[in-house]
Design a protein around this motif. Structure first.
Motif, PDB file in Angstrom:
ATOM      1  N   ASP A 209       6.738  -5.719  -2.537  1.00 51.16           N
ATOM      2  CA  ASP A 209       5.407  -5.114  -2.417  1.00 51.16           C
ATOM      3  C   ASP A 209       4.320  -6.048  -2.936  1.00 51.16           C
ATOM      4  OD1 ASP A 209       6.591  -2.902  -1.345  1.00 51.16           O
ATOM      5  OD2 ASP A 209       6.159  -1.557  -3.017  1.00 51.16           O
ATOM      6  N   VAL A 210       4.608  -6.757  -4.017  1.00 49.79           N
ATOM      7  CA  VAL A 210       3.627  -7.696  -4.583  1.00 49.79           C
ATOM      8  C   VAL A 210       3.304  -8.782  -3.566  1.00 49.79           C
ATOM      9  CG1 VAL A 210       3.233  -9.444  -6.362  1.00 49.79           C
ATOM     10  CG2 VAL A 210       4.272  -7.253  -6.984  1.00 49.79           C
ATOM     11  N   GLN A 211       4.329  -9.284  -2.892  1.00 53.29           N
ATOM     12  CA  GLN A 211       4.108 -10.331  -1.887  1.00 53.29           C
ATOM     13  C   GLN A 211       3.311  -9.802  -0.700  1.00 53.29           C
ATOM     14  OE1 GLN A 211       8.209 -11.396  -1.281  1.00 53.29           O
ATOM     15  NE2 GLN A 211       8.176 -12.989  -2.857  1.00 53.29           N
ATOM     16  N   ILE A 212       3.652  -8.609  -0.240  1.00 50.47           N
ATOM     17  CA  ILE A 212       2.904  -8.009   0.876  1.00 50.47           C
ATOM     18  C   ILE A 212       1.435  -7.860   0.512  1.00 50.47           C
ATOM     19  CG2 ILE A 212       2.607  -5.904   2.260  1.00 50.47           C
ATOM     20  CD1 ILE A 212       5.678  -5.528   2.013  1.00 50.47           C
ATOM     21  N   LYS A 213       1.172  -7.383  -0.701  1.00 51.22           N
ATOM     22  CA  LYS A 213      -0.215  -7.186  -1.145  1.00 51.22           C
ATOM     23  C   LYS A 213      -0.957  -8.512  -1.225  1.00 51.22           C
ATOM     24  CE  LYS A 213      -3.580  -4.576  -2.794  1.00 51.22           C
ATOM     25  NZ  LYS A 213      -4.610  -5.604  -3.024  1.00 51.22           N
ATOM     26  N   LYS A 214      -0.298  -9.555  -1.719  1.00 52.54           N
ATOM     27  CA  LYS A 214      -0.946 -10.861  -1.822  1.00 52.54           C
ATOM     28  C   LYS A 214      -1.187 -11.483  -0.443  1.00 52.54           C
ATOM     29  CE  LYS A 214       0.467 -12.185  -6.500  1.00 52.54           C
ATOM     30  NZ  LYS A 214       1.205 -13.175  -7.317  1.00 52.54           N
ATOM     31  N   ILE A 215      -0.273 -11.244   0.494  1.00 49.93           N
ATOM     32  CA  ILE A 215      -0.487 -11.709   1.867  1.00 49.93           C
ATOM     33  C   ILE A 215      -1.712 -11.023   2.455  1.00 49.93           C
ATOM     34  CG2 ILE A 215       0.454 -11.708   4.218  1.00 49.93           C
ATOM     35  CD1 ILE A 215       3.246 -12.007   2.934  1.00 49.93           C
ATOM     36  N   ALA A 216      -1.821  -9.723   2.213  1.00 47.35           N
ATOM     37  CA  ALA A 216      -2.991  -8.977   2.692  1.00 47.35           C
ATOM     38  C   ALA A 216      -4.267  -9.480   2.023  1.00 47.35           C
ATOM     39  CB  ALA A 216      -2.804  -7.485   2.412  1.00 47.35           C
ATOM     40  N   ASP A 217      -4.200  -9.771   0.728  1.00 49.28           N
ATOM     41  CA  ASP A 217      -5.385 -10.201  -0.011  1.00 49.28           C
ATOM     42  C   ASP A 217      -5.947 -11.527   0.492  1.00 49.28           C
ATOM     43  OD1 ASP A 217      -5.266  -7.948  -1.589  1.00 49.28           O
ATOM     44  OD2 ASP A 217      -4.321  -8.935  -3.296  1.00 49.28           O
ATOM     45  N   CYS A 218      -5.077 -12.398   1.018  1.00 53.23           N
ATOM     46  CA  CYS A 218      -5.575 -13.674   1.549  1.00 53.23           C
ATOM     47  C   CYS A 218      -5.893 -13.589   3.044  1.00 53.23           C
ATOM     48  CB  CYS A 218      -4.589 -14.811   1.270  1.00 53.23           C
ATOM     49  SG  CYS A 218      -3.104 -14.842   2.300  1.00 53.23           S
ATOM     50  N   GLY A 219      -5.775 -12.378   3.594  1.00 53.27           N
ATOM     51  CA  GLY A 219      -6.102 -12.188   5.009  1.00 53.27           C
ATOM     52  C   GLY A 219      -4.963 -12.479   5.956  1.00 53.27           C
ATOM     53  N   GLY A 251      -0.367  -2.916   1.993  1.00 52.11           N
ATOM     54  CA  GLY A 251      -1.355  -3.963   2.257  1.00 52.11           C
ATOM     55  C   GLY A 251      -2.498  -3.580   3.170  1.00 52.11           C
ATOM     56  N   GLY A 252      -2.444  -2.373   3.752  1.00 49.43           N
ATOM     57  CA  GLY A 252      -3.489  -1.963   4.687  1.00 49.43           C
ATOM     58  C   GLY A 252      -3.123  -2.292   6.122  1.00 49.43           C
ATOM     59  N   GLU A 253      -3.834  -1.719   7.055  1.00 54.24           N
ATOM     60  CA  GLU A 253      -3.481  -1.866   8.471  1.00 54.24           C
ATOM     61  C   GLU A 253      -3.815  -3.240   9.038  1.00 54.24           C
ATOM     62  OE1 GLU A 253      -7.437   0.182  10.504  1.00 54.24           O
ATOM     63  OE2 GLU A 253      -5.640   1.390  10.172  1.00 54.24           O
ATOM     64  N   ASP A 254      -4.527  -4.085   8.263  1.00 54.65           N
ATOM     65  CA  ASP A 254      -4.878  -5.417   8.756  1.00 54.65           C
ATOM     66  C   ASP A 254      -3.772  -6.444   8.508  1.00 54.65           C
ATOM     67  OD1 ASP A 254      -7.332  -4.462   9.584  1.00 54.65           O
ATOM     68  OD2 ASP A 254      -8.397  -5.128   7.790  1.00 54.65           O
ATOM     69  N   VAL A 255      -2.678  -6.051   7.861  1.00 51.84           N
ATOM     70  CA  VAL A 255      -1.645  -7.018   7.487  1.00 51.84           C
ATOM     71  C   VAL A 255      -0.413  -6.957   8.382  1.00 51.84           C
ATOM     72  CG1 VAL A 255      -0.363  -5.580   5.830  1.00 51.84           C
ATOM     73  CG2 VAL A 255      -0.517  -8.050   5.456  1.00 51.84           C
ATOM     74  N   ALA A 256      -0.287  -5.947   9.214  1.00 51.55           N
ATOM     75  CA  ALA A 256       0.948  -5.745   9.978  1.00 51.55           C
ATOM     76  C   ALA A 256       0.881  -6.360  11.372  1.00 51.55           C
ATOM     77  CB  ALA A 256       1.255  -4.248  10.093  1.00 51.55           C
ATOM     78  N   ALA A 257       2.041  -6.850  11.845  1.00 49.16           N
ATOM     79  CA  ALA A 257       2.135  -7.460  13.177  1.00 49.16           C
ATOM     80  C   ALA A 257       3.587  -7.384  13.642  1.00 49.16           C
ATOM     81  CB  ALA A 257       1.644  -8.905  13.132  1.00 49.16           C
ATOM     82  N   PHE A 258       3.861  -7.943  14.816  1.00 46.77           N
ATOM     83  CA  PHE A 258       5.214  -7.986  15.356  1.00 46.77           C
ATOM     84  C   PHE A 258       5.771  -9.404  15.243  1.00 46.77           C
ATOM     85  CE2 PHE A 258       3.434  -4.349  17.699  1.00 46.77           C
ATOM     86  CZ  PHE A 258       4.442  -3.409  17.523  1.00 46.77           C
ATOM     87  N   GLY A 259       7.026  -9.509  14.759  1.00 48.89           N
ATOM     88  CA  GLY A 259       7.725 -10.792  14.711  1.00 48.89           C
ATOM     89  C   GLY A 259       9.182 -10.581  15.078  1.00 48.89           C
ATOM     90  N   SER A 260       9.433 -10.357  16.332  1.00 44.20           N
ATOM     91  CA  SER A 260      10.712  -9.810  16.814  1.00 44.20           C
ATOM     92  C   SER A 260      11.951 -10.560  16.336  1.00 44.20           C
ATOM     93  CB  SER A 260      10.707  -9.768  18.345  1.00 44.20           C
ATOM     94  OG  SER A 260      10.796 -11.079  18.894  1.00 44.20           O
TER      95      SER A 260
END
Length: 311
Positions: A209-219, A251-260
């Motif tokens: 979770d910490v990593q996800i949040k930090k990824i979101a924080d840097c955009g 991280g919010g809805e701006d952090v999610a994507a598809f990476g099949s």
């Protein structure tokens, strides 16, 4: 709805097996991408082993041949990205999974010139840049243990060089120590092209979770991987939804994507190849991920990162 996929191993699989990228029987081919509604597919060049540098050049040459033979549209900047979103064709972004074959950072400039726009430092085994997020015991990966060692000196230099070249840094497969080091105080977006949430399924390949949040924080963005080992129990669609829901909650809805990770994984039930993507999108809509949120997952989030980093 059109979508972007941040990672597949189809390019290397096609070359290794002597198949045609246009109509091979893999999880992705060019005909299937058109049927699926894909706007942009990231094609990874993956190398590992003593002949990795030689094989990289072979894969690169094969990609160039595919562009000429099949009319693939390489996406080199945001203008090309936007054109694919608006048009009916599927563009391609060339990426590198595992830079371990490089002995000189000056080679990174040649990657950009060759069309590479995203790259990761490491795969499942330690190299001159970094440690992976898998720990092997007796030759078998222990998915319950997480690697705390960080980047090596050359790895730190490589991240700085990639940023300077406007090549997106991909942290999938990177150790916790390396990931945390890159994310510490980072302002430039990074990507975890094919990684899931450890709180949903606690394997080392998934993000905390910490990593996800930090990824979101840097955009940055996290591309949800379709591999059942990383998704966990439950049906494929249910598990994918669970990871998306958790990643968005953290991280919010701006952090999610598809990476099949298509053609790098066994075919997931109900999502055997990319032509099943419309069914997955319909399922996500039915579970409440729809409208603007679904558009962000499908393409807007990664488009934003691509525009900011690559330009």
């Amino acid at each position: 709805m059109r979508y972007v996929d941040l990672h597949c191993d189809t390019l290397t699989e096609c070359f290794d097996k002597g198949l045609s990228l246009a109509d091979c029987n893999l999880q992705i081919n060019l005909e299937k991408l058109k049927k699926s509604g894909c706007a942009v597919q990231c094609f990874a060049i993956f190398t590992q082993g003593g002949d990795a540098a030689f094989r990289f050049e072979k894969y690169l040459s094969y990609y160039g041949e595919c562009i000429k033979k099949h009319g693939i549209k390489p996406v080199l900047d945001f203008g090309g990205f936007e054109s694919c979103l608006k048009g009916g064709e599927a563009g391609s972004i060339l990426t590198v999974e595992n830079l371990g074959f490089m002995t000189d950072l000056a080679q990174l400039k040649s990657l950009y010139a060759a069309g590479v726009r995203m790259a990761s430092l490491v795969w499942n085994f330690e190299n001159t840049f970094a440690y992976p997020n898998l720990i092997f015991e007796g030759g078998i990966p222990n998915f319950s243990k997480r690697e705390s060692r960080g980047l090596k000196g050359l790895g730190r230099q490589a991240v700085e060089a990639l940023d300077g070249l406007k090549i997106i840094v991909d942290i999938s497969h990177l150790s916790d120590g390396g990931t945390d080091e890159i994310l510490s105080g980072r302002k430039t977006p990074i990507v975890a092209s094919h990684s899931n949430a450890a709180c949903v399924n606690g394997v080392a390949r998934n993000l905390t979770d910490v990593q996800i949040k930090k990824i979101a924080d840097c955009g940055g963005v996290v591309g949800v991987n379709f591999c059942k080992d990383f998704l966990g129990v439950g049906s494929t669609f249910e598990s994918i939804f669970a990871h998306f829901k958790h990643i968005i909650n953290i991280g919010g809805e701006d952090v999610a994507a598809f990476g099949s990770d298509f053609d790098g994984i066994p075919a997931p039930p109900d999502l055997e190849d990319c032509t099943k993507m419309p069914r997955l999108l319909h399922y996500l809509e039915g579970r409440g991920i729809k409208g603007e949120t679904l558009e962000k997952l499908c393409y807007k989030n990664f488009a934003r990162v691509f525009k900011e980093v690559v330009g």
